[in-house]
Design an enzyme around this catalytic site. Structure first.
Site, PDB file in Angstrom:
ATOM      1  N   LYS A 163       0.666  -1.255   0.007  1.00 35.25           N
ATOM      2  CA  LYS A 163       0.202   0.083   0.040  1.00 35.25           C
ATOM      3  C   LYS A 163       1.002   1.400   0.156  1.00 35.25           C
ATOM      4  O   LYS A 163       1.814   1.304   0.546  1.00 35.25           O
ATOM      5  CB  LYS A 163      -1.075  -0.049   1.336  1.00 35.25           C
ATOM      6  CG  LYS A 163      -2.074   1.081   1.303  1.00 35.25           C
ATOM      7  CD  LYS A 163      -2.955   0.770   2.474  1.00 35.25           C
ATOM      8  CE  LYS A 163      -3.933   2.006   2.520  1.00 35.25           C
ATOM      9  NZ  LYS A 163      -5.028   1.774   3.325  1.00 35.25           N
ATOM     10  N   SER A 241      -9.816   1.851   2.486  1.00 39.12           N
ATOM     11  CA  SER A 241      -9.149   2.506   1.641  1.00 39.12           C
ATOM     12  C   SER A 241      -7.726   1.813   0.768  1.00 39.12           C
ATOM     13  O   SER A 241      -7.233   2.203   0.109  1.00 39.12           O
ATOM     14  CB  SER A 241      -8.485   3.652   2.245  1.00 39.12           C
ATOM     15  OG  SER A 241      -7.733   3.003   3.236  1.00 39.12           O
ATOM     16  N   SER A 265     -10.447  -0.543   6.579  1.00 39.68           N
ATOM     17  CA  SER A 265      -9.668  -0.569   5.319  1.00 39.68           C
ATOM     18  C   SER A 265      -9.176  -1.740   4.772  1.00 39.68           C
ATOM     19  O   SER A 265      -8.524  -1.592   3.815  1.00 39.68           O
ATOM     20  CB  SER A 265      -8.824   0.649   5.122  1.00 39.68           C
ATOM     21  OG  SER A 265      -9.439   1.788   5.263  1.00 39.68           O
TER      22      SER A 265
END
Lengths: 630, 94
Positions: A163, A241, A265
């Protein structure tokens, strides 16, 4: 259809193995369960019965032992086209045994990225050359090590997606934000460094919601990543997210990935894309070197193809880190690989030894009430209220999905009961409704405002479309922040006494309550539904556990995945899907889709902070805000 | 943990505070923190953020969250603040 690739792969591997080695641990045959996703399912329901043997081979029954000593079943060498079908554990084994090279594995993933990334938009940056150089070095090291039993990392040569809020030394780390658009860290986040030290290869940095809020978009709110199960349906959320992390794994553009969770997330995108994701207890994985959203609720963890892979990732990521005091003084990290090893097949508590008790909170199995059919507004703009769907269609789609979810939950609990789990009906803790409410969830906001205060003072336009909660965080008086922080301990104590006093795991329908108090969660696939949109979409389940009891979650989900096949489904490649005849869909070769960033590329968003968007705003409007996450 | 009694009539509820009062509070607080919203367009739906939407969001927040938290009553001898409750539970297990 692409979703059958995984089964074909397992069948072929089984045949190769059966002729080569006679062993109880061989991969079992996977009978076809019909032609479509959404059929199949738990063994015994007459649809998806063959998955149990498959998981015994590929994961649960096979991964026994410690890091560096992966003991997976023997298997034949996969075809080049099948390399990206390998789970993380399978790839690690084949690399260890010299049956696959790191270069060919990285090349296979890069080929898929090159082919499909323009549609998926899962990555911010792909470090192709660096990945290949690292892979070549790994293969050379393996050549030297073979036959000499040299210690090599358990993930040596395995490509991962990380990420874009994890520091990666020398590689741009933007968190999809204006604030960090040019930021290149000079060290690795601790958790990524551990994966790297275990031999993992960085393929690229994944798209995310700006500063880890909402589903992936540019700082100005333009949607980026699509859901791998609906690559032509922009209105279907990929989950946020950690959107790009989920899409990269689901679309076989990485073996596994990392995410962060402040408000769902990891678990939300895992649920949205048929993955198994763990949000560990606060402190279990170091936050050092991860761009913060809040101090008290950010949790790093893996998004993986199954519980075995999640266990392997977490085992490497977890542990004390002197650079993060939150990770110190905690219970020792359990052997997560042992937790998913399967044992004798019975679903028992790893420490107590009796049946695992699964608590079910009120409403979890309730059939949703049919919605009132909303009359369309005569003004089509009002009727769509910023959506690409009319109000009536939205409402009905959500209802159909809720019905399918309730059925999947019932089926999942029945399967676990058949495995020996004890189902315990619970009441909500005394102050659950109040202390898990939207207002108490907002107690986190001053933390983000404080973290970014200099940027707020400098220029609020740097926050793009995400600005509002940062401003709101400045407005919560300190007395209410302190009171909210006291309330967290009240909530945790009630959960420990009234929930975990009676069970080991508990069902959850939203991530926020356990995110608020730092408890572990696992998201995992429990079914598919086609009723809401007409095409298959994963249905996810979620369990929570006591502090630092991630292994309890893994034991149960690994057992569940040994007898179900939801986690084996793979979305079809975009090329196998024909865009529906709908105005909101873009053809695969549309020039609207910008190419993925490559090594050293600038961020893809070139819009003015104060100006308008250069594409339409992100609208994942068939789904509620809970799937967006932060 | 009983609810607090309702505030005396002379104190307006959070729902009764006017937009003008809230706007004054918001702008004063932001000024004290050194945060300037005037760099945003006043009202532009196509902009990533504008002053109208940010102020509306702030008013909604102030009408709901602080009051709801303040209403939750603790025993003064009740729990201390714990921003890392899961870790507190582990540390206290001995």
């Amino acid at each position: 259809m692409g979703e059958l690739n995984r089964r074909r792969f397992l069948e072929r591997m089984t045949a190769l193995t059966a002729t080569a080695v006679a062993t109880p641990a061989t991969l079992g045959a996977i009978p076809h369960t019909g032609s479509g996703v959404g059929t199949g399912g738990p063994r015994g329901d007459g649809a998806g019965g063959g998955a149990e043997a498959g998981r015994r081979g590929a994961g649960g029954g096979a991964v026994a032992g410690r890091l560096g000593e992966l003991d997976l079943p023997p298997a034949g060498r996969p075809q080049p086209s099948e390399l990206t079908e390998l789970t993380l554990a399978e790839a690690a084994r084949l690399l260890r045994d010299g049956d696959v090279g790191a270069v060919e594995l990285v090349e296979a993933y890069l080929a898929r990225i090159g082919r499909w990334e323009p549609r998926y938009q899962a990555f911010n940056t792909v470090v192709s050359e660096t990945a290949l150089e690292t892979a070549r070095a790994a293969d050379r090291a393996r050549g030297r090590a073979l036959g000499r039993a040299l210690g090599r990392g358990p993930l040596a040569g395995v490509p991962l997606a990380i990420k874009d809020n994890y520091f990666t030394a020398g590689v741009r780390t933007t968190a999809n934000s204006f604030i960090f658009e040019d930021f290149v860290p000079d060290f690795d986040a601790t958790s990524w460094a551990r994966l790297r030290d275990a031999g993992a290869i960085l393929l690229g940095k994944t798209q995310m919601g700006p500063l880890a809020t909402t589903a992936a978009s540019t700082p100005t709110g333009e949607r980026t990543t699509v859901n791998a199960w609906a690559p032509f349906h922009d209105n279907v959320s990929p989950g946020g997210s950690s959107s790009g992390s989920a899409t990269a794994v689901a679309a076989r553009m990485a073996a596994s990935s990392t995410g962060t969770q402040t408000g769902g997330s990891i678990t939300n995108p895992s649920n949205a894309q048929g993955l198994t994701g763990i949000k560990p207890t606060m402190g279990r994985v170091s936050l050092h070197g991860i761009l913060p959203l809040t101090y008290t609720r950010d949790h790093p963890g893996p998004l993986a193809r199954d519980a075995v892979d999640a266990a392997l990732m977490l085992r490497i990521m977890a542990g004390p880190d002197p650079a993060d005091p939150r990770s110190l003084g905690l219970p020792p990290v359990p052997d997560y690989l042992e937790a998913v090893s399967g044992g004798d097949g019975a679903l028992t508590h790893p420490e107590r030894g009796g049946a695992v008790r699964i608590g079910v909170l009120p409403g979890f199995l309730d059939e949703p009430e049919p919605p009132e059919d909303p009359a369309p507004d005569p003004d089509p703009d009002v009727d769509r209220i910023g959506s690409s769907f009319p109000r009536r269609e939205r409402t009905q789609a959500a209802y159909r999905r809720d019905v399918a979810t309730a059925e999947a939950r019932r089926r999942m609990l029945a399967t676990l009961e058949e495995l020996g789990a004890e189902i315990v009906e619970l009441d909500f803790p005394a102050h659950w409704e109040t202390l898990t409410s939207f207002n108490f969830n907002n107690v986190r906001l001053p933390e983000r405002s404080e973290i970014f205060l200099e940027h707020l003072r400098d220029d609020v336009t740097q926050f793009g479309v995400s600005l509002a909660p940062w401003i709101n965080g400045l407005l919560l008086p300190a007395a209410e922040y302190v009171r909210g922080s006291r309330a967290r301990l009240v909530l945790l104590q009630e959960i420990l006494d009234e929930v975990f006093g009676r069970c080991d795991l508990v069902t959850q329908t939203a991530p926020y309550p356990f995110d608020m108090v730092g408890l572990p969660l696992i998201g995992f696939p429990i079914g598919f539904e086609t009723e809401s949109t007409g095409y298959p979409r994963p249905v996810g389940g979620m369990f929570g556990a006591e502090p630092y009891a991630e292994h309890h979650l893994l034991v149960v989900i690994a057992a569940y995945q040994r007898v179900t096949d939801w986690h084996l489904r793979r979305p079809a490649d975009p090329g196998d899907l024909r865009p529906a005849d709908s105005g909101d869909l873009r053809p695969a070769d549309s020039g609207e889709v910008r190419p993925a960033g490559r090594d050293g590329d600038r961020p893809r968003d070139g819009s003015d902070r104060r100006g308008g968007r250069n594409r339409s705003p992100g609208r994942y409007d068939l789904f509620d805000v809970m799937e967006r996450g932060e | 943990m009983a609810r607090r009694p309702s505030p005396p009539p002379s104190v307006p509820s959070s729902q009764e505070v006017t937009d003008e009062q809230l706007d004054a509070y918001i702008r004063t607080r932001l000024a004290l923190a050194g945060v300037d919203l005037s760099v945003l367009p006043e009202d532009d739906e196509d902009a990533p953020a504008d002053q109208r939407r940010i102020m509306a969001s702030a008013r909604r927040f102030l009408r709901s969250t602080p009051g709801a938290i303040a209403e939750f009553e603790f025993d003064p001898m009740g729990p201390p603040p714990a921003i890392y409750p899961a870790e507190v539970s582990a540390w206290n297990r001995g």
